[in-house]
Write a protein that holds these residues in place. Structure first.
Motif, PDB file in Angstrom:
ATOM      1  N   HIS A   1      -1.497  -5.713  -1.443  1.00 38.43           N
ATOM      2  CA  HIS A   1      -2.617  -5.958  -2.337  1.00 38.43           C
ATOM      3  C   HIS A   1      -2.131  -6.854  -3.466  1.00 38.43           C
ATOM      4  CE1 HIS A   1      -4.808  -2.643  -0.446  1.00 38.43           C
ATOM      5  NE2 HIS A   1      -3.687  -1.942  -0.536  1.00 38.43           N
TER       6      HIS A   1
ATOM      7  N   ASP B   1       2.026   2.801   3.319  1.00 46.16           N
ATOM      8  CA  ASP B   1       2.927   2.066   4.213  1.00 46.16           C
ATOM      9  C   ASP B   1       4.377   2.320   3.831  1.00 46.16           C
ATOM     10  OD1 ASP B   1       0.808   0.947   5.665  1.00 46.16           O
ATOM     11  OD2 ASP B   1       0.566  -0.628   4.167  1.00 46.16           O
TER      12      ASP B   1
ATOM     13  N   ASP C   1       0.831  -1.201   0.000  1.00 46.27           N
ATOM     14  CA  ASP C   1       0.000   0.000   0.000  1.00 46.27           C
ATOM     15  C   ASP C   1       0.867   1.253   0.000  1.00 46.27           C
ATOM     16  OD1 ASP C   1      -3.108   0.599   0.650  1.00 46.27           O
ATOM     17  OD2 ASP C   1      -1.808   2.171   1.465  1.00 46.27           O
ATOM     18  N   ASP C   2       0.470   2.248  -0.785  1.00 41.75           N
ATOM     19  CA  ASP C   2       1.226   3.501  -0.911  1.00 41.75           C
ATOM     20  C   ASP C   2       1.417   4.219   0.421  1.00 41.75           C
ATOM     21  OD1 ASP C   2       1.455   3.117  -3.644  1.00 41.75           O
ATOM     22  OD2 ASP C   2      -0.261   4.394  -4.123  1.00 41.75           O
TER      23      ASP C   2
ATOM     24  N   THR D   1      -5.281 -10.370  -0.037  1.00 43.28           N
ATOM     25  CA  THR D   1      -4.730  -9.176   0.586  1.00 43.28           C
ATOM     26  C   THR D   1      -4.127  -9.620   1.911  1.00 43.28           C
ATOM     27  OG1 THR D   1      -6.396  -7.777  -0.452  1.00 43.28           O
ATOM     28  CG2 THR D   1      -5.255  -6.871   1.449  1.00 43.28           C
TER      29      THR D   1
END
Length: 124
Positions: free
Chosen positions: A44, A34, A31-32, A49
Motif C-alpha cells: 500500500h 503478508d 500489508d500486515d 497499490t
C-alpha cells in the motif's frame, strides 16, 4: 459502468522481499497479513497499490509495462542514489546535462522502472 485499477500485479519469485523493496521505495507498507514465504504480498502506498505474486518463471525480457517514479521531496538524482542504496541497479542512464531525461533502474528481481525529474525540476 466503468472499472478502476485496484492494484498493479507483478510476477515475482519472492513476493515479500519485492514488497519490502517497493514499500521502502514508495514510502508505503506491506500489508500486515503478508509474511515472508507467503505466495503474495500487497504493498500500500499513496500513489499506487502493488501486488506481488509468486510465479515459477524467471524474468527474461524487457517489461511490457513499467512504473515511472517522480520524486516529491528531492531531485531525480537524489532519488536515483536513494533507490540504488536500497537494492535497485542502474540499467540505462538517460539523464541529460540540461536536467531533463530519466534513469532506468531495475528492482532486485530485474523489473525495470524509470525515475523522472521532480515537478520542481520540471518547472525550473
Amino acid at each position: 459502468m466503468t472499472s478502476r485499477v485496484r492494484h498493479i500485479t507483478l510476477d515475482s519469485h519472492d513476493p515479500y522481499a519485492q514488497g519490502q523493496f517497493w514499500a521502502h521505495a514508495l514510502g508505503g507498507s506491506v500489508d500486515d497479513e503478508d509474511l515472508p514465504g507467503d505466495p503474495e504480498a500487497l504493498v500500500h502506498s499513496e500513489g499506487a497499490t502493488l501486488l506481488f505474486v509468486t510465479v515459477p518463471e524467471t524474468k527474461t525480457l524487457k517489461n511490457r509495462v513499467h512504473l515511472d517514479l517522480q520524486p516529491e521531496d528531492r531531485t531525480r538524482d537524489e532519488e536515483v542514489t536513494r533507490l540504488l542504496s536500497i537494492g535497485a541497479r542502474l540499467v540505462d542512464d538517460r539523464r541529460r546535462p540540461d536536467g531533463r531525461g530519466f534513469a532506468v533502474l531495475a528492482d532486485p528481481e530485474g523489473n525495470e522502472f524509470c525515475v523522472e525529474p521532480s515537478a520542481a525540476e520540471r518547472s525550473a
